[in-house]
Design a protein around this motif. Sequence first.
Motif, PDB file in Angstrom:
ATOM      1  N   GLY A 195      42.741  53.068  49.398  1.00  0.00           N
ATOM      2  CA  GLY A 195      41.337  53.438  49.524  1.00  0.00           C
ATOM      3  C   GLY A 195      40.371  52.369  49.086  1.00  0.00           C
ATOM      4  O   GLY A 195      39.346  52.667  48.493  1.00  0.00           O
ATOM      5  N   ASN A 196      40.656  51.113  49.378  1.00  0.00           N
ATOM      6  CA  ASN A 196      39.733  50.059  48.982  1.00  0.00           C
ATOM      7  C   ASN A 196      39.653  48.958  50.025  1.00  0.00           C
ATOM      8  O   ASN A 196      40.458  48.897  50.938  1.00  0.00           O
ATOM      9  CB  ASN A 196      40.110  49.481  47.612  1.00  0.00           C
ATOM     10  CG  ASN A 196      41.492  48.874  47.594  1.00  0.00           C
ATOM     11  OD1 ASN A 196      41.913  48.224  48.534  1.00  0.00           O
ATOM     12  ND2 ASN A 196      42.219  49.078  46.516  1.00  0.00           N
ATOM     13  N   VAL A 197      38.644  48.136  49.878  1.00  0.00           N
ATOM     14  CA  VAL A 197      38.486  46.945  50.706  1.00  0.00           C
ATOM     15  C   VAL A 197      38.756  45.744  49.814  1.00  0.00           C
ATOM     16  O   VAL A 197      38.250  45.665  48.701  1.00  0.00           O
ATOM     17  CB  VAL A 197      37.064  46.856  51.308  1.00  0.00           C
ATOM     18  CG1 VAL A 197      36.834  45.504  51.962  1.00  0.00           C
ATOM     19  CG2 VAL A 197      36.839  47.964  52.307  1.00  0.00           C
ATOM     20  N   LYS A 198      39.556  44.842  50.323  1.00  0.00           N
ATOM     21  CA  LYS A 198      39.861  43.618  49.580  1.00  0.00           C
ATOM     22  C   LYS A 198      39.306  42.442  50.376  1.00  0.00           C
ATOM     23  O   LYS A 198      39.640  42.253  51.537  1.00  0.00           O
ATOM     24  CB  LYS A 198      41.368  43.476  49.374  1.00  0.00           C
ATOM     25  CG  LYS A 198      41.724  42.381  48.397  1.00  0.00           C
ATOM     26  CD  LYS A 198      43.219  42.320  48.151  1.00  0.00           C
ATOM     27  CE  LYS A 198      43.560  43.250  47.026  1.00  0.00           C
ATOM     28  NZ  LYS A 198      44.935  43.042  46.543  1.00  0.00           N
ATOM     29  N   ARG A 216      40.097  38.711  41.201  1.00  0.00           N
ATOM     30  CA  ARG A 216      41.257  38.103  40.549  1.00  0.00           C
ATOM     31  C   ARG A 216      41.725  36.905  41.353  1.00  0.00           C
ATOM     32  O   ARG A 216      41.424  36.783  42.541  1.00  0.00           O
ATOM     33  CB  ARG A 216      42.372  39.111  40.342  1.00  0.00           C
ATOM     34  CG  ARG A 216      43.072  39.587  41.556  1.00  0.00           C
ATOM     35  CD  ARG A 216      44.110  40.668  41.208  1.00  0.00           C
ATOM     36  NE  ARG A 216      45.061  40.822  42.278  1.00  0.00           N
ATOM     37  CZ  ARG A 216      46.233  40.219  42.359  1.00  0.00           C
ATOM     38  NH1 ARG A 216      46.616  39.396  41.409  1.00  0.00           N
ATOM     39  NH2 ARG A 216      47.035  40.413  43.384  1.00  0.00           N
ATOM     40  N   LEU A 217      42.416  36.046  40.656  1.00  0.00           N
ATOM     41  CA  LEU A 217      43.038  34.896  41.297  1.00  0.00           C
ATOM     42  C   LEU A 217      44.386  35.372  41.824  1.00  0.00           C
ATOM     43  O   LEU A 217      45.270  35.707  41.039  1.00  0.00           O
ATOM     44  CB  LEU A 217      43.213  33.764  40.280  1.00  0.00           C
ATOM     45  CG  LEU A 217      43.936  32.525  40.780  1.00  0.00           C
ATOM     46  CD1 LEU A 217      43.133  31.826  41.869  1.00  0.00           C
ATOM     47  CD2 LEU A 217      44.198  31.580  39.617  1.00  0.00           C
ATOM     48  N   SER A 262      40.642  37.194  45.288  1.00  0.00           N
ATOM     49  CA  SER A 262      40.435  38.462  45.981  1.00  0.00           C
ATOM     50  C   SER A 262      39.438  39.306  45.200  1.00  0.00           C
ATOM     51  O   SER A 262      39.487  39.376  43.973  1.00  0.00           O
ATOM     52  CB  SER A 262      41.747  39.209  46.166  1.00  0.00           C
ATOM     53  OG  SER A 262      42.268  39.628  44.926  1.00  0.00           O
ATOM     54  N   ILE A 263      38.534  39.898  45.951  1.00  0.00           N
ATOM     55  CA  ILE A 263      37.545  40.827  45.421  1.00  0.00           C
ATOM     56  C   ILE A 263      37.930  42.196  45.944  1.00  0.00           C
ATOM     57  O   ILE A 263      38.093  42.374  47.150  1.00  0.00           O
ATOM     58  CB  ILE A 263      36.124  40.460  45.900  1.00  0.00           C
ATOM     59  CG1 ILE A 263      35.698  39.110  45.317  1.00  0.00           C
ATOM     60  CG2 ILE A 263      35.136  41.559  45.560  1.00  0.00           C
ATOM     61  CD1 ILE A 263      34.418  38.566  45.911  1.00  0.00           C
ATOM     62  N   THR A 264      38.090  43.159  45.053  1.00  0.00           N
ATOM     63  CA  THR A 264      38.449  44.509  45.461  1.00  0.00           C
ATOM     64  C   THR A 264      37.302  45.451  45.121  1.00  0.00           C
ATOM     65  O   THR A 264      36.806  45.444  43.998  1.00  0.00           O
ATOM     66  CB  THR A 264      39.736  44.973  44.754  1.00  0.00           C
ATOM     67  OG1 THR A 264      40.780  44.041  45.039  1.00  0.00           O
ATOM     68  CG2 THR A 264      40.159  46.356  45.230  1.00  0.00           C
TER      69      THR A 264
END
Length: 184
Positions: free
Chosen positions: A101-104, A155-156, A167-169
């Motif tokens: 349920g997320n966008v990365k 996070r890296l 990545s940005i979640t």
Amino acid sequence: QNLDVILQRLLIVNNLKTSDPNINPIHLRAFFFELCEKYAELCHDYDIHLMNDISENTIIAADDKILKVAVEIILENAIQYRNNYRPNYIKLSATTHYEAGNVKIHITDNGTGIPEDLKGKIFNMFFRGSEKADGSGLGLYIAKTALEKMNGNVRLESSDESETVFSITLPEGKMAVENTQQPF
């Protein structure tokens, strides 16, 4: 000048910690297109190919100003730490994880990379990778703080001599969707 930059960045940290996000729908491809336009001349000067590989229908719900702060910091680091001995690229992409349920959002570059012994420290306040680093040590800390304000994270994912991936979640619910027909 350096002190002014540090003070401006500390003000950003303070504003992030004391304000509430203004969540609205963001067409992610268009959002990144505007950022690519902003950095186009600088990337051209440094021979960096900037790629926007985000689907036309990817829409997220986030605070555009907060997201912009976080993404710009990562882009500026990718430009600053480019590899001058090969053609460089920065690639922006996004995936939707329906199960989670997320966008990365992925920001990938082929710059100089991050040494293994520094990877656990890069999001710490005032951390600089070396004495030669030009920055204040606040950039990635600000990106992390900004995304946490929207219940997201950065996070890296990986970094070596060939490629670095941040990545940005952004979480589910009112924070991230990929269907333009779905109401907020």
